[in-house]
Design an enzyme around this catalytic site. Structure first.
Site, PDB file in Angstrom:
ATOM      1  N   VAL A 177     -15.426   7.747   5.762  1.00 30.29           N
ATOM      2  CA  VAL A 177     -16.243   7.376   6.896  1.00 30.29           C
ATOM      3  C   VAL A 177     -16.202   8.002   8.185  1.00 30.29           C
ATOM      4  O   VAL A 177     -14.989   8.010   8.550  1.00 30.29           O
ATOM      5  CB  VAL A 177     -16.315   5.733   6.891  1.00 30.29           C
ATOM      6  CG1 VAL A 177     -17.169   5.397   8.000  1.00 30.29           C
ATOM      7  CG2 VAL A 177     -16.800   4.980   5.532  1.00 30.29           C
TER       8      VAL A 177
ATOM      9  N   HIS B 255       6.497 -22.065 -24.744  1.00 29.45           N
ATOM     10  CA  HIS B 255       5.451 -21.562 -25.215  1.00 29.45           C
ATOM     11  C   HIS B 255       4.247 -22.905 -25.044  1.00 29.45           C
ATOM     12  O   HIS B 255       4.629 -24.159 -25.161  1.00 29.45           O
ATOM     13  CB  HIS B 255       5.647 -21.458 -26.651  1.00 29.45           C
ATOM     14  CG  HIS B 255       4.391 -21.082 -27.362  1.00 29.45           C
ATOM     15  ND1 HIS B 255       3.706 -19.807 -27.314  1.00 29.45           N
ATOM     16  CD2 HIS B 255       3.514 -21.988 -28.271  1.00 29.45           C
ATOM     17  CE1 HIS B 255       2.469 -20.322 -28.006  1.00 29.45           C
ATOM     18  NE2 HIS B 255       2.449 -20.926 -28.687  1.00 29.45           N
TER      19      HIS B 255
HETATM   20  P1  NAI Z   1      -3.370  -0.712   3.203  1.00 29.29           P
HETATM   21  O1  NAI Z   1      -2.328   0.396   3.664  1.00 29.29           O
HETATM   22  O2  NAI Z   1      -3.106  -1.647   2.185  1.00 29.29           O
HETATM   23  O3  NAI Z   1      -4.414   0.083   2.628  1.00 29.29           O
HETATM   24  C1  NAI Z   1      -5.402   1.230   3.526  1.00 29.29           C
HETATM   25  C2  NAI Z   1      -6.143   2.051   2.727  1.00 29.29           C
HETATM   26  O4  NAI Z   1      -7.048   2.722   3.368  1.00 29.29           O
HETATM   27  C3  NAI Z   1      -5.300   2.969   1.900  1.00 29.29           C
HETATM   28  O5  NAI Z   1      -5.789   3.041   0.545  1.00 29.29           O
HETATM   29  C4  NAI Z   1      -5.707   4.399   2.704  1.00 29.29           C
HETATM   30  O6  NAI Z   1      -5.526   5.329   1.882  1.00 29.29           O
HETATM   31  C5  NAI Z   1      -7.078   4.074   3.053  1.00 29.29           C
HETATM   32  N1  NAI Z   1      -7.582   4.808   3.995  1.00 29.29           N
HETATM   33  C6  NAI Z   1      -6.746   5.162   5.260  1.00 29.29           C
HETATM   34  N2  NAI Z   1      -7.583   5.759   6.133  1.00 29.29           N
HETATM   35  C7  NAI Z   1      -8.917   6.033   5.556  1.00 29.29           C
HETATM   36  C8  NAI Z   1      -9.959   6.471   6.007  1.00 29.29           C
HETATM   37  N3  NAI Z   1     -10.180   7.190   7.235  1.00 29.29           N
HETATM   38  N4  NAI Z   1     -11.089   6.392   5.256  1.00 29.29           N
HETATM   39  C9  NAI Z   1     -10.974   5.815   4.117  1.00 29.29           C
HETATM   40  N5  NAI Z   1      -9.880   5.293   3.485  1.00 29.29           N
HETATM   41  C10 NAI Z   1      -8.705   5.217   4.224  1.00 29.29           C
HETATM   42  O7  NAI Z   1      -4.045  -1.362   4.593  1.00 29.29           O
HETATM   43  P2  NAI Z   1      -4.681  -2.676   4.679  1.00 29.29           P
HETATM   44  O8  NAI Z   1      -5.460  -2.957   3.492  1.00 29.29           O
HETATM   45  O9  NAI Z   1      -5.348  -2.553   5.998  1.00 29.29           O
HETATM   46  O10 NAI Z   1      -3.864  -3.800   4.803  1.00 29.29           O
HETATM   47  C11 NAI Z   1      -2.613  -3.670   6.047  1.00 29.29           C
HETATM   48  C12 NAI Z   1      -1.383  -4.378   5.700  1.00 29.29           C
HETATM   49  O11 NAI Z   1      -1.464  -5.782   5.397  1.00 29.29           O
HETATM   50  C13 NAI Z   1      -0.824  -3.866   4.554  1.00 29.29           C
HETATM   51  O12 NAI Z   1       0.471  -3.119   4.678  1.00 29.29           O
HETATM   52  C14 NAI Z   1      -0.524  -4.902   3.568  1.00 29.29           C
HETATM   53  O13 NAI Z   1       0.689  -4.759   2.995  1.00 29.29           O
HETATM   54  C15 NAI Z   1      -0.798  -6.261   4.401  1.00 29.29           C
HETATM   55  N6  NAI Z   1      -1.491  -7.051   3.638  1.00 29.29           N
HETATM   56  C16 NAI Z   1      -0.982  -7.730   2.583  1.00 29.29           C
HETATM   57  C17 NAI Z   1      -1.595  -8.665   1.727  1.00 29.29           C
HETATM   58  C18 NAI Z   1      -0.687  -9.162   0.548  1.00 29.29           C
HETATM   59  O14 NAI Z   1       0.180  -8.963   0.543  1.00 29.29           O
HETATM   60  N7  NAI Z   1      -1.603  -9.709  -0.256  1.00 29.29           N
HETATM   61  C19 NAI Z   1      -2.911  -9.017   2.157  1.00 29.29           C
HETATM   62  C20 NAI Z   1      -3.513  -8.160   3.240  1.00 29.29           C
HETATM   63  C21 NAI Z   1      -2.811  -7.511   3.872  1.00 29.29           C
END
Ligand code: NAI
Ligand code: FAD
Length: 467
Positions: free
Chosen positions: A238, A446
Site C-alpha cells: 500500500v 479417544h
Molecule cells: P507481523 O510481523 O506478524 O506481520 C506483519 C506483516 O506485515 C508481515 O507479513 C509483513 O511481511 C507485512 N508487511 C510489512 N510491511 C508491509 C507493507 N509495507 N505492506 C504490506 N505488508 C507489509 O505483525 P503484526 O501482525 O502487526 O503483529 C505484531 C506483533 O504482535 C507480532 O510480532 C505478533 O507476534 C504479535 N501478535 C501476536 C498474536 C498472537 O500470538 N496470536 C496476535 C497478535 C499480535
C-alpha cells in the site's frame, strides 16, 4: 526517598510477572505504569480484547452457519456490536483488575506515571498532575513493550485508518476492510470483522502469509481463509491512502514496483508489525545500547550494557509474544534473587487464534533445510480423526518434524480447531528432549483431537493407523 530492591517499568505480561516473581522471592518491589490500568498492551489493547472479539464473532458466525446442520433451529443471529464491544471491555476489565489484585496481594508498590531512568539505581515517575516522585533501587527492569509500526505517509487516525487498537473499537462493521499485512494481527482482526460482515482484502508485501510460520501450513491456511471469504493481494504494498468523503481510496502497487491500482475501502487496518517502545526512558543519556531495530540490547542474563539496568519482553529481541515476555520476567526476577533463571527460546509456542487455529513450536521445515539438518516428516489430517469428524470440524493437519538420525522432535505445526491447546503436549515433549516415538507410544484418550498429534508422530516412522 523510597528505596527498593527492584523497580519494574511497565506492567505488561513481562513487567507484572517479573514483579510478582521477585516479590515471591523476597525482594522489595515497585512497578511504574503510565497507563491508567495494569496489564500492558496484552491485557488492554492486545491479546485479551482481540480474543474476546474472536470468541464472540466465531460464535456469531457458527450460530448463522453451522447450527442448522446439527439440528439446532435458531433464528438468523443479529449483531448488537455495542453489546459485543461491552463483552470485550468486560473481559479487559476483569483481567486488568486481576493484575491489580495480584500486585496488592504480593505487596508490590505501584506508581502510576511515566518512568524515566535518571541514573543507574534512580527512577523518576512523572504523574499526570505534574508532580514527580524520585525513587531509588538496586535494580531496574525495562518492560516497556512495543508500539504499532507505521507506514510512512499514512496517518493512523484510529477511526478510518486504524491500527489494531482502533480495530478493536470500531463503532460499525466496515463494508470493505483493507488489511495491510498478512501477519498475526491482520489475520486475527481481519477474521473478526469478516465474520461480522465486512468484505476483507489483505495486502501483503511478501508472496506468502504469516512469515516465519512453516510454509506448508501457511499455504494451506491461506486456502482455508480464502474459502471463508478473505481476498489476498500478495507481493503488494500500500503506497497511499486518501480520504474520499466517507470512504478511503487505497493505492496498491506490486512490491517490486510497477503500475499502481486503486482499491476502495471504508476502513484500512495497518498491521505491519510492532516496534519496541523505549521513548522517554532516558536511555540515550544513560548510554544504554539499542540495536538497529531500536531493541534494547541485553546479555544472556537480560542485563543491558549499564550495570543494574535489565530489559525483557517486546522491548528486547525475540518474538513479540506475551508468554515470551512473561517467561523472561520470571527468569530475570530469579536471576536477581540469586537463582538460575532461564528461557528456552527453542520451545516458544506461537498461536494464531483464528478458526481454525494455527499453532507451532520449534523449527519449521524451511529453518531445518537452511540449517542443513536431516529430518523426517510425519503428517496426519484431521479429516481422519474421529473426534474432528464427529464434530464436523475436519480442516487442517498436524505435522511433526523429527531429527532423521536421533528421532528427537524438532518442530510441530498444527492447523485445526483448538490447535493452540494441542501444541502444548508437543512443547512439553520438546522441553524434555523427547522423540517422535515417545509421543507415538504415549496413550492418548479417544476420541480426542490430540490423537491426531499422536498419529502424526506415528507417521514419522510411517506407521500411522488411521491413514
Ligand atoms: P507481523 O510481523 O506478524 O506481520 C506483519 C506483516 O506485515 C508481515 O507479513 C509483513 O511481511 C507485512 N508487511 C510489512 N510491511 C508491509 C507493507 N509495507 N505492506 C504490506 N505488508 C507489509 O505483525 P503484526 O501482525 O502487526 O503483529 C505484531 C506483533 O504482535 C507480532 O510480532 C505478533 O507476534 C504479535 N501478535 C501476536 C498474536 C498472537 O500470538 N496470536 C496476535 C497478535 C499480535
Ligand atoms: P507491553 O504489554 O507492551 O507492556 C508495556 C507497558 O509499559 C505498557 O503498559 C506501557 O504503558 C508501559 N510503559 C511504557 N513506557 C513506560 C514508561 N516510560 N513508564 C511507565 N510505563 C511505561 N501475544 C501473545 O502471546 N498472544 C496473543 O494472542 C497476542 N495478541 C495480541 C493482539 C494484539 C492486537 C496485539 C497488539 C498484540 C498481541 N500480542 C499477543 C503481543 C503481546 O501483547 C505482547 O507481546 C506483550 O504485551 C508484550 O509484553 P511486554 O510486557 O513486553 O509489554
Amino acid at each position: 526517598m523510597s528505596s527498593y530492591d527492584l523497580i519494574v517499568i511497565g506492567t505488561g505480561p513481562g513487567g507484572y510477572v517479573c514483579a510478582i516473581r521477585a516479590a515471591q522471592l523476597g525482594l522489595k518491589v515497585a512497578v511504574v505504569e503510565k497507563r491508567a490500568t495494569f496489564g500492558g498492551t496484552c491485557l488492554n489493547i492486545g491479546c485479551i480484547p482481540s480474543k474476546a472479539l474472536l470468541h464472540a464473532s466465531e460464535l456469531f458466525e457458527e450460530a448463522g452457519h453451522s447450527f442448522a446442520e446439527m439440528g439446532i433451529g435458531v433464528p438468523a443471529p443479529t449483531l448488537d456490536l455495542k453489546a459485543m464491544m461491552g463483552f470485550k471491555d468486560k473481559a479487559v476489565e476483569g483481567n486488568t483488575k486481576g493484575v491489580d489484585f495480584l500486585i496488592k496481594k504480593n505487596k508490590i508498590t505501584p506508581y502510576l506515571g511515566t518512568g524515566t531512568i535518571t541514573a543507574p539505581g534512580k527512577v523518576a515517575v512523572a504523574q499526570e498532575n505534574g508532580t514527580t516522585t524520585e525513587l531509588e533501587t538496586k535494580a531496574i527492569v525495562i518492560a516497556t513493550g512495543s508500539d504499532v509500526a507505521r507506514l510512512p505517509g499514512i496517518e493512523i487516525d484510529e477511526k478510518q485508518v486504524v491500527s489494531s487498537t482502533g480495530a478493536l473499537t470500531l463503532e460499525k462493521v466496515p463494508g470493505k476492510l483493507i488489511v495491510v499485512g498478512a501477519g498475526v494481527i491482520g489475520l486475527e482482526l481481519g477474521s473478526v470483522w469478516r465474520r461480522l460482515g465486512a468484505e476483507v482484502t489483505v495486502v501483503e508485501f511478501l508472496d506468502r502469509i504469516l512469515p516465519g510460520m512453516d510454509l506448508d501450513v501457511a499455504k494451506s491456511f491461506q486456502r482455508i481463509l480464502q474459502k471463508q471469504g478473505f481476498a489476498f493481494r500478495l507481493g503488494s504494498k500500500v503506497t497511499g491512502v486518501t480520504k474520499t468523503g466517507a470512504g478511503l481510496s487505497v493505492s496498491v502497487e506490486p512490491a517490486a514496483g510497477g503500475a499502481a491500482e486503486t482499491l476502495e475501502a471504508d476502513v484500512v487496518l495497518v498491521a505491519i508489525g510492532r516496534v519496541p517502545y523505549t521513548a522517554g526512558l532516558g536511555l540515550e543519556a544513560l548510554g544504554v545500547a539499542l540495536d538497529p531495530r531500536g531493541r534494547v540490547v541485553t546479555d544472556a542474563h537480560y542485563q543491558t550494557n549499564v550495570a543494574g539496568i535489565f530489559a525483557i519482553g517486546d522491548a528486547i529481541a525475540g518474538p513479540m509474544l506475551a508468554h515470551k515476555a512473561e517467561d523472561e520476567g520470571v527468569a530475570v526476577a530469579e536471576l536477581l534473587a540469586g537463582h538460575a533463571g532461564h528461557v528456552n527460546y527453542d520451545v516458544i509456542p506461537g498461536v494464531v487464534y483464528t478458526s481454525p487455529e494455527v499453532a507451532s513450536v520449534g523449527k519449521t521445515e524451511e529453518e531445518l533445510k537452511a540449517a542443513g539438518v536431516a529430518y523426517k516428516v510425519g503428517k496426519f489430517p484431521f479429516l481422519a480423526n474421529g473426534r474432528a469428524k464427529a464434530n464436523n470440524q475436519t480442516e487442517g493437519f498436524v505435522k511433526v518434524l523429527a531429527d532423521a538420525a536421533t528421532d528427537k522432535v524438532l518442530g510441530v505445526h498444527i492447523i485445526g480447531m483448538e490447535a493452540g491447546e494441542l501444541i502444548h503436549e508437543c512443547a512439553v515433549l520438546m522441553e524434555f528432549g523427547g522423540s517422535s516415538e515417545d509421543l507415538a507410544r504415549t496413550c492418548h484418550a479417544h476420541p480426542t483431537r490430540s490423537e491426531a498429534v499422536k498419529e502424526a508422530a506415528m507417521a514419522v516412522e510411517k506407521r500411522s493407523i488411521h491413514m
